[in-house]
Enzyme design. Sequence first.
Site, PDB file in Angstrom:
ATOM      1  CE1 TYR A  33      -3.496   2.758   0.789  1.00 24.15           C
ATOM      2  CE2 TYR A  33      -2.197   3.226   2.758  1.00 24.15           C
ATOM      3  CZ  TYR A  33      -3.213   3.566   1.879  1.00 24.15           C
ATOM      4  OH  TYR A  33      -3.934   4.713   2.096  1.00 24.15           O
ATOM      5  CD  GLU A  55      -8.004   7.977   5.903  1.00 20.28           C
ATOM      6  OE1 GLU A  55      -7.885   7.855   7.137  1.00 20.28           O
ATOM      7  OE2 GLU A  55      -7.058   7.785   5.117  1.00 20.28           O
ATOM      8  CD1 TRP A  63      -3.659   1.976   6.058  1.00 20.50           C
ATOM      9  CD2 TRP A  63      -5.728   2.750   6.320  1.00 20.50           C
ATOM     10  NE1 TRP A  63      -4.207   2.121   4.811  1.00 20.50           N
ATOM     11  CE2 TRP A  63      -5.474   2.598   4.940  1.00 20.50           C
ATOM     12  CE3 TRP A  63      -6.982   3.224   6.731  1.00 20.50           C
ATOM     13  CZ2 TRP A  63      -6.436   2.908   3.966  1.00 20.50           C
ATOM     14  CZ3 TRP A  63      -7.934   3.533   5.758  1.00 20.50           C
ATOM     15  CH2 TRP A  63      -7.658   3.375   4.400  1.00 20.50           C
TER      16      TRP A  63
END
Length: 202
Positions: A33, A55, A63
């Site tokens: 990522y 988010e 995350w």
Amino acid sequence: MTDSAVDGSGLVVGDDHLARPPWAATDPLLREYYDTEWGMPVRDEQGLFERVSLEAFQSGLSWATILRKRPAFREAFDHFSPDAVAAYGDADVARLMADAAIVRNRAKIEATIANAHATVALRDQGGLVDLIWSFRPDRTPAPRSVEEVPTRSAESEALAKALRREGFRFVGPTTMFALMEAIGIVDTHLVGSHRRGTSGIW
């Protein structure tokens, strides 16, 4: 060769000789990522709606958790088509609350639906993309260590207020700064990272 920290920045040099921050140095999913997506410009409505939604779901979680669940989120939320999500009703909320593959948080699910409505409504005013990108600052941070990476800015505070005025939820200044980092509005790659300055924006 094992991963090793370099200088005082906190950057970690991997077995591929590339320097990354600690959060992206070991987990293969986070590393991929970081190397290919984080900090690269996102300028399409659906892509931005997805990032705003994820988010929001990330708030209070890691995350990595959200990234692992992203395929399930995309499946559950019609690939984050704003029009499709804006049409969700009580049955869809119940379906999503029963889906163990995503984060089952009613407030965040209902916020995503509300944010889809707000995204569709914004089309008459130039759209979500133009609104979010209008908060790009004149300068980007240039952190030399993990400790120097900001978590919010005057622009993220202003963006949060602007989105709230349009009916968006779960769009606080810290969450919006994370969004701005993720989509290239600011470049908070550490000086010395192999990704610093690669977005084409800064």
